[in-house]
Design a protein around this motif. Structure first.
Motif, PDB file in Angstrom:
ATOM      1  N   ALA A  13      41.381  35.016  32.536  1.00  0.00           N
ATOM      2  CA  ALA A  13      42.600  34.795  33.268  1.00  0.00           C
ATOM      3  C   ALA A  13      43.613  34.095  32.510  1.00  0.00           C
ATOM      4  O   ALA A  13      43.385  32.921  31.830  1.00  0.00           O
ATOM      5  N   VAL A  30      46.849  37.150  41.177  1.00  0.00           N
ATOM      6  CA  VAL A  30      45.825  35.958  40.892  1.00  0.00           C
ATOM      7  C   VAL A  30      44.584  36.332  41.080  1.00  0.00           C
ATOM      8  O   VAL A  30      43.950  36.988  41.711  1.00  0.00           O
ATOM      9  N   VAL A  31      43.666  35.744  39.883  1.00  0.00           N
ATOM     10  CA  VAL A  31      42.353  35.976  39.941  1.00  0.00           C
ATOM     11  C   VAL A  31      41.666  35.065  41.132  1.00  0.00           C
ATOM     12  O   VAL A  31      41.778  33.855  40.552  1.00  0.00           O
ATOM     13  N   HIS A  74      47.562  35.634  35.563  1.00  0.00           N
ATOM     14  CA  HIS A  74      46.590  35.732  36.653  1.00  0.00           C
ATOM     15  C   HIS A  74      46.449  34.294  37.113  1.00  0.00           C
ATOM     16  O   HIS A  74      45.461  34.256  38.115  1.00  0.00           O
ATOM     17  N   THR A  75      47.202  33.201  36.909  1.00  0.00           N
ATOM     18  CA  THR A  75      46.992  31.973  37.378  1.00  0.00           C
ATOM     19  C   THR A  75      47.946  31.776  38.531  1.00  0.00           C
ATOM     20  O   THR A  75      48.795  32.447  38.988  1.00  0.00           O
ATOM     21  N   SER A  96      48.420  43.022  33.386  1.00  0.00           N
ATOM     22  CA  SER A  96      47.282  42.226  33.695  1.00  0.00           C
ATOM     23  C   SER A  96      46.050  42.624  33.616  1.00  0.00           C
ATOM     24  O   SER A  96      45.258  41.881  33.295  1.00  0.00           O
ATOM     25  N   THR A 115      40.907  43.624  46.179  1.00  0.00           N
ATOM     26  CA  THR A 115      41.466  44.106  44.909  1.00  0.00           C
ATOM     27  C   THR A 115      42.225  45.612  44.854  1.00  0.00           C
ATOM     28  O   THR A 115      43.388  45.702  44.390  1.00  0.00           O
ATOM     29  N   LEU A 117      41.363  40.281  42.699  1.00  0.00           N
ATOM     30  CA  LEU A 117      42.624  40.065  42.401  1.00  0.00           C
ATOM     31  C   LEU A 117      43.375  40.194  43.524  1.00  0.00           C
ATOM     32  O   LEU A 117      43.222  41.128  44.219  1.00  0.00           O
ATOM     33  N   LEU A 171      43.068  40.604  31.374  1.00  0.00           N
ATOM     34  CA  LEU A 171      41.805  40.383  31.799  1.00  0.00           C
ATOM     35  C   LEU A 171      40.612  40.744  30.776  1.00  0.00           C
ATOM     36  O   LEU A 171      39.746  39.944  30.651  1.00  0.00           O
TER      37      LEU A 171
END
Length: 377
Positions: free
Chosen positions: A324, A42-43, A329-330, A315, A133, A48, A319
């Protein structure tokens, strides 16, 4: 193509149990799909972090029942190792030499993973990436290594495992859980179950190689049904989590370290695997089906070690390409995320195939591909 399939089929020794190889392949695919479905990057505020849909949607716990297949892998590993050790003894091969050969095949692919990820993490740190991250990516990439360490220890203990009744390590797992979860024993005690818990299916497989696998349907149904009933009782009456994988934020994880519920669930899976053996053996008489299983097993460790990297590569590219993206990434907090994640799976698989092509030579060494047909014996 047909000629290749027929050559692979003809090169397979008649003594090779194709059903066992199919179970190994199914276990690997279960682990890969399970990780791809229950792990999200997830961003969040420029960083991350890892998240799990099981945290936000606990109703998805049955997904972990189908795809947490480590017990089957340990069962197959015990069976194959015990057969291989028996053959080595018959040939008067010392245990140390046999073990060195098996561990070499097991750990050779690890060197490539460590080298690549040491470089990646170094570049990320040098470029100013945040600690959160870097830690999240490194943990996902290298977390499969714990499995290899446990598997190596159990492999070394194969002669003992083949003579050990699985009820003994099962009892140890139960006593450890009782002490740490009901009588406030030290949390560190749970790590005894890392060995004892996975020794249960490993010993079951090793004992089956020595004495013969259960051939009667009732024995398999009792093993599978008894394991399922025990797991249901532990979840419903003893408060164990329903998810058979770790869930961030949960008070107890069934895998970190393995609990009694995870072990009884593994016994249920082993019972189901035994029931599948007959149909799998019949299906794998077809050269095309057998070739698919053989090729996956040939690169089993490569697939296992690089599948998380494949997901993270997609992923990262997402990006760079568009920010996202849903399902990638959600936050994994609804059905929309699940639907979007399913659409990403083919791309994960495609990148994993690239990784397999690039790094499979580390697993095979200098042997020819057809040498797989004797791998693990």
């Amino acid at each position: 193509m047909r000629d290749v399939l027929l050559r692979i089929d003809a090169a397979t020794p008649a003594t090779r149990d194709r059903g066992i190889d199919a179970l190994r392949a199914l276990a690997i695919l279960g682990v890969v799909l399970g990780h791809w479905l229950v792990t999200a990057l997830v961003v969040d505020s420029g960083t991350l972090r890892a998240a799990s849909p099981l945290h936000y949607m606990p109703a998805l716990a049955p997904v972990s029942w189908a795809l947490q297949t480590l017990a089957v892998f340990f069962f197959v590993g015990g069976y194959v190792a015990a057969r291989g050790h028996a053959s080595a003894r018959a040939a008067r091969t010392p245990h140390a030499r046999w073990l060195r050969a098996r561990l070499d095949r097991l750990f050779r692919p690890v060197a490539a993973v460590l080298a690549v990820w040491a470089a990646v993490l170094g570049v990320l740190l040098a470029s100013g990436a945040g600690y959160v991250t870097v830690r999240a990516l490194g943990k996902l990439a290298l977390s499969p290594l714990w499995f290899l360490l446990v598997f190596a220890v159990l492999t070394a203990a194969t002669p003992l495992a083949a003579r050990l009744h699985p009820l003994w390590p099962l009892a140890v797992t139960g006593c450890v859980d009782l002490w740490r979860l009901r009588f406030d024993g030290p949390a560190a005690l749970g790590w005894v179950n890392v060995a004892a818990g996975w020794l249960v299916p490993y010993a079951l497989g090793a004992r089956g190689a020595r004495r013969g696998l259960p051939g009667r349907r009732t024995a398999c149904v009792l093993l599978g049904g008894g394991g399922a009933a025990a797991t249901a009782g532990l979840v419903l009456a003893a408060g164990y989590p329903a998810a058979m994988v770790g869930v961030p934020g949960a008070a107890v994880s069934n895998l970190d370290p393995p609990t009694l519920a995870a072990v009884t669930f593994g016994l249920a899976q082993c019972g189901a695997a035994l029931l599948l053996l007959g149909p799998l053996r019949r299906a794998l008489r077809r050269p095309a089906a057998w070739a698919a299983v053989a090729l996956l097993n040939l690169s089993a460790m490569t697939v296992f070690l690089w599948h998380q990297t494949a997901m993270m590569a997609v992923s990262a590219l997402g990006l760079l390409a568009g920010g996202a993206l849903p399902g990638l990434h959600t936050l994994p907090d609804g059905g929309g995320w699940v639907a979007a994640r399913l659409l990403w799976l083919p791309l994960f698989a495609a990148v994993l195939l690239v990784c397999r092509a690039a790094f499979q030579t580390y697993e095979r060494g200098r042997t020819r591909q057809a040498r797989y047909l004797g791998w693990g014996e």
